[in-house]
Design a protein around this motif. Structure first.
Motif: not given
Length: 230
Positions: A101-121
């Motif tokens: 649920f955040y931009p990661s080098k370890l796994q693909p990210q969910y396709d959300y409108t927010s580019a980084d929901p964790l940072e936003a929250v």
């Protein structure tokens, strides 16, 4: 079984911390009652938070909606939560069965409108005074709890995830602690699988973020048997 180390690292303490409401509740003794309501009753001060509910059948009313949230909508949600009097949020997961649920080098990210929901929250939580326990897990299939706790490949992924999350987000003042979401039943005592899992998670958490609290899911506590180590 290294139970003394388990307690020392704060994991059991964190579970009991939640169980006795010392984190999520506080007593208001200012007046005996207001409009017939007993204000000495402990209010709910915290709850869980998630970007996607891991059971689609239970998240049918909000999973698709949350995926479309903009950064401003995540901020509005955090603001609304803070206005209810909540102070503590427990993020259920940072990943879900192969995606993050955040931009990661370890796994693909969910396709959300927010580019980084964790940072936003977390940015919004900084502004509105909420404290977050950040999950360190669900990097694989959460339904297989034993595998999540014992699989060495998943453990390596989880540890790299904690390092990545700490590097990206621990500067936020709302980054209050870590949450270990994997649960096994506590039948009379805590099983060795859980002890080893939590010890290792706590070792990494305290190395990466020494001031952060730790919280575990206290599933099955109704059958717990207390002993000299608790």
């Amino acid at each position: 079984m290294d139970r003394r180390r388990f307690v020392k690292l704060g994991s059991i303490g964190a579970a009991l911390f939640a169980m006795n409401n010392s984190v999520f509740a506080q007593r208001n003794n200012s007046q005996p009652s207001i409009y017939g309501r007993n204000v000495n009753i402990k209010p709910i001060m915290g709850s869980w938070f998630e970007f996607k509910h891991h059971l689609d059948s239970e998240g049918i009313y909000w999973n698709n909606t949350l995926a479309k949230f903009t950064d401003e909508q995540w901020k509005a949600l955090v603001r609304d939560i803070s206005e209810t009097g909540m102070q503590y949020m427990v993020l259920m997961s940072v990943a879900d069965n192969g995606k993050t649920f955040y931009p990661s080098k370890l796994q693909p990210q969910y396709d959300y409108t927010s580019a980084d929901p964790l940072e936003a929250v977390l940015s919004a939580a900084d502004e509105y005074g909420l404290k977050f326990f950040i999950s360190n897990d669900y990097w694989s299939d959460f339904r297989d709890v034993n595998n999540m706790m014992t699989n060495k490949e998943i453990a390596v992924l989880r540890e790299k995830g904690m390092e990545e999350i700490a590097a990206k987000y621990s500067h936020h003042k709302s980054f209050y602690g870590w949450y270990y979401p994997n649960e096994t039943g506590i039948f009379n005592t805590i099983d060795e699988t859980t002890v080893n899992y939590v010890n290792r998670c706590s070792e990494i958490a305290h190395r990466l973020t020494p001031q952060a609290r730790t919280l575990i899911a206290p599933y099955g506590t109704k059958s717990i048997r207390y002993n000299d180590f608790m």
